[in-house]
Design a protein around this motif. Structure first.
Motif, mmCIF file in Angstrom:
data_model
loop_
_atom_site.group_PDB
_atom_site.id
_atom_site.type_symbol
_atom_site.label_atom_id
_atom_site.label_comp_id
_atom_site.label_asym_id
_atom_site.label_seq_id
_atom_site.Cartn_x
_atom_site.Cartn_y
_atom_site.Cartn_z
ATOM 1 N N SER A 1 45.294 37.838 39.386
ATOM 2 C CA SER A 1 44.857 37.451 40.725
ATOM 3 C C SER A 1 45.543 36.152 41.146
ATOM 4 O O SER A 1 45.712 35.240 40.331
ATOM 5 N N TRP B 1 44.252 33.833 42.769
ATOM 6 C CA TRP B 1 43.278 32.766 42.530
ATOM 7 C C TRP B 1 43.376 32.255 41.094
ATOM 8 O O TRP B 1 43.316 31.047 40.851
ATOM 9 N N HIS C 1 51.226 34.782 44.895
ATOM 10 C CA HIS C 1 51.201 34.148 43.580
ATOM 11 C C HIS C 1 52.097 32.911 43.543
ATOM 12 O O HIS C 1 51.729 31.881 42.964
#
Length: 323
Positions: free
Chosen positions: A205, A207, A264
């Motif tokens: 992810s 995050w 990313h």
């Protein structure tokens, strides 16, 4: 014409902002210095980005960013060897190497600060705003020539200004040695090839990537500004080596995963930027005393920029893009 040059201008301005003001090295009282530093920082970042997009993408950019770091703090302002730079002795700590007249810890810090924060972080953030032109050059041959000339003039101006204050010049052997290292980095940057190989699973992810970036860069830079005792210096050197090796291996694997895209890459830059936001407060400015107001305002500006960039990534279709 204005829209075409917008990302170039954005990178030209963002590089010195992140490299000096967000770092906490310069405050409100030195805003005028941004005009002097922008040709060096800004044009340096633009050159790195433009050459990177003409060769192997991010691998080229990282190597050129390392070369830039050594150029700025070596031949340009002599920090690598000056034992009294800005009235401080940053050389003669436990990791000082008399044979080279250099400090391992200081050299590592220079590479990290400029290669990561002054160059690569601003590039990743600005590219987030221009998805249609993210992996293509922004300038033609004439534009590149103009930027190179401005970079050279900026470097010369910084050198002359620094020499007028410091009256220090490194030895011929030191200058020759750093020139060889810079040349090798540039050659390697232009010869490296884009990564290839099988997909390594699924990319994590964004995050998670951002959190790991924040924690990793904070683990390095936080203690560097909070712990000033000599006993930590070699520990910091070891932490730098561990984080660089593990970071390169981890990001290399992640970036080959299915679904890895600009979200990313932006997350990596955002995590590193947020490290500067919080570590700016304990950083002692190079000129003048603590500047709490500057740290707050510059940090807020950085967070706003990150928020706008993040919203831009959310508006994009999910796709994997070249590095």
């Amino acid at each position: 014409m204005g829209d075409a040059l917008a990302p170039v201008i954005g990178l030209f301005l963002l590089a010195p902002f992140v490299g000096e003001y967000l770092l906490g090295n310069l405050g409100f009282g030195q805003l005028w210095l941004g005009l002097l530093l922008a040709p060096l920082y800004g044009c340096g970042a633009v050159l790195v980005r433009e050459l990177g997009r003409r060769f192997a993408g991010w691998p080229t950019m990282f190597l050129l960013a390392a070369a830039y770091a050594l150029i700025e703090e070596g031949p340009v302002d002599q920090l690598l060897w000056n034992p009294s730079y800005a009235g401080q002795d940053l050389l003669h700590g436990p990791s000082y190497l008399p044979a080279l007249g250099m400090s391992v810890e200081l050299t590592q810090a220079i590479l990290a600060l400029h290669a990561v924060w002054s160059i690569c972080v601003p590039i990743a953030i600005v590219e987030t705003f221009v998805p249609a032109r993210r992996t293509t050059p922004w300038l033609g041959r004439t534009g590149l020539t103009v930027v190179f000339v401005l970079f050279t003039l900026g470097a010369t101006l910084v050198f002359l200004g620094n020499y007028s204050e410091e009256h220090f010049i490194a030895s011929p052997a030191q200058l020759a040695g750093i020139t060889v290292v810079i040349a090798l980095l540039v050659v390697a940057a232009l010869r490296v090839r884009p990564r290839s190989g099988p997909v390594a699973g699924v990319a994590p992810s964004p995050w998670l990537v951002g959190v790991v970036s924040l924690l990793g860069t904070s683990l390095y830079w936080g203690p560097s500004v909070l712990i000033t005792a000599g006993w930590y210096e070699w520990i910091g050197v070891s932490v730098w080596c561990l984080l660089v090796v593990s970071g390169v291996l981890l990001v290399s694997r992640w970036s080959r995963g299915q679904g890895w895209d600009q979200r990313h890459r932006f997350a990596l830059a955002a995590g590193a930027t947020l490290t500067y936001v919080w570590t700016a407060f304990p950083v002692k400015p190079e000129l003048g005393g603590p500047d709490l107001a500057g740290d707050v305002v510059f940090g807020a500006v950085a967070i706003i920029v990150l928020g706008l960039a993040s919203s831009r990534t959310r508006a994009e279709p999910r796709r994997t893009t070249p590095s």
